[in-house]
Design a protein around this motif. Structure first.
Motif, short mmCIF file in Angstrom:
data_model
loop_
_atom_site.label_atom_id
_atom_site.label_comp_id
_atom_site.label_asym_id
_atom_site.label_seq_id
_atom_site.Cartn_x
_atom_site.Cartn_y
_atom_site.Cartn_z
N CYS A 16 0.81 -1.22 0.00
CA CYS A 16 0.00 0.00 0.00
C CYS A 16 0.85 1.27 0.00
O CYS A 16 0.32 2.36 -0.19
CB CYS A 16 -0.91 0.02 1.23
N VAL A 17 2.13 1.14 0.22
CA VAL A 17 3.00 2.31 0.29
C VAL A 17 3.58 2.56 -1.10
O VAL A 17 4.16 1.68 -1.73
CB VAL A 17 4.14 2.09 1.32
N SER A 18 3.40 3.78 -1.59
CA SER A 18 3.87 4.14 -2.92
C SER A 18 5.40 4.08 -3.00
O SER A 18 6.10 4.45 -2.05
CB SER A 18 3.41 5.56 -3.26
N THR A 19 5.90 3.65 -4.15
CA THR A 19 7.35 3.67 -4.38
C THR A 19 7.86 5.11 -4.44
O THR A 19 9.06 5.34 -4.35
CB THR A 19 7.70 2.95 -5.69
N LEU A 20 6.95 6.06 -4.58
CA LEU A 20 7.33 7.47 -4.64
C LEU A 20 7.36 8.14 -3.28
O LEU A 20 7.75 9.30 -3.17
CB LEU A 20 6.35 8.21 -5.56
N GLU A 21 6.97 7.44 -2.24
CA GLU A 21 6.89 8.03 -0.91
C GLU A 21 8.18 8.72 -0.46
O GLU A 21 8.14 9.84 0.05
CB GLU A 21 6.46 6.98 0.12
N PHE A 23 10.20 10.32 -2.10
CA PHE A 23 10.45 11.50 -2.92
C PHE A 23 9.29 12.49 -2.90
O PHE A 23 9.26 13.45 -3.66
CB PHE A 23 10.69 11.06 -4.38
N ARG A 24 8.32 12.27 -2.03
CA ARG A 24 7.06 13.02 -2.02
C ARG A 24 7.26 14.54 -1.98
O ARG A 24 6.67 15.26 -2.77
CB ARG A 24 6.22 12.56 -0.84
N ALA A 28 6.48 17.20 -5.06
CA ALA A 28 5.52 18.30 -4.86
C ALA A 28 6.13 19.63 -5.31
O ALA A 28 5.46 20.43 -5.98
CB ALA A 28 5.11 18.36 -3.40
N ARG A 29 7.39 19.86 -4.97
CA ARG A 29 8.05 21.11 -5.40
C ARG A 29 8.16 21.17 -6.91
O ARG A 29 7.96 22.24 -7.51
CB ARG A 29 9.43 21.22 -4.76
N TRP A 30 8.48 20.04 -7.56
CA TRP A 30 8.58 20.03 -9.02
C TRP A 30 7.23 20.31 -9.66
O TRP A 30 7.15 21.07 -10.62
CB TRP A 30 9.14 18.69 -9.50
N PHE A 31 6.17 19.70 -9.15
CA PHE A 31 4.85 19.95 -9.72
C PHE A 31 4.43 21.40 -9.52
O PHE A 31 3.81 21.99 -10.39
CB PHE A 31 3.80 19.00 -9.14
N SER A 61 0.63 11.80 -9.72
CA SER A 61 0.37 13.21 -9.99
C SER A 61 -1.12 13.50 -9.98
O SER A 61 -1.55 14.54 -9.51
CB SER A 61 0.99 13.65 -11.31
N VAL A 62 -1.90 12.56 -10.47
CA VAL A 62 -3.35 12.72 -10.46
C VAL A 62 -3.86 12.67 -9.02
O VAL A 62 -4.65 13.52 -8.59
CB VAL A 62 -4.04 11.63 -11.32
N LYS A 63 -3.40 11.69 -8.26
CA LYS A 63 -3.88 11.49 -6.90
C LYS A 63 -3.39 12.58 -5.95
O LYS A 63 -4.17 13.12 -5.17
CB LYS A 63 -3.42 10.12 -6.40
#
Length: 78
Positions: A16-21, A23-24, A28-31, A61-63
């Protein structure tokens, strides 16, 4: 949650834990700076050892950031 009421910290299964966690905050700063998803994925792989797919970045990115799939596709085509 029940575990919290008994003084234990609830843990999510690793699936359930994102592989992106890890780098969250960086993502966020990049987006916020309007960096494209494909660029984010490339930089994560090249500079940070990320081994996940572009689809994971796109779905995240959607979520997390409210960007629709349509917005992301349009950004890739420009």
């Amino acid at each position: 949650m029940i575990a919290g009421r008994f003084g234990r910290t609830p843990h999510l299964p690793s699936i359930c834990v994102s592989t992106l966690e890890p780098f969250r905050e960086r993502i966020a700063r990049w987006f916020e700076s309007d960096v494209q998803g494909t660029t984010i994925h490339s930089v994560l792989k090249r500079n940070h050892g990320y081994s996940g797919s572009y689809s994971a970045v796109r779905l995240d990115s959607v979520k997390q950031h409210g960007r629709s799939a349509k917005t992301i596709v349009a950004a890739r085509l420009i």
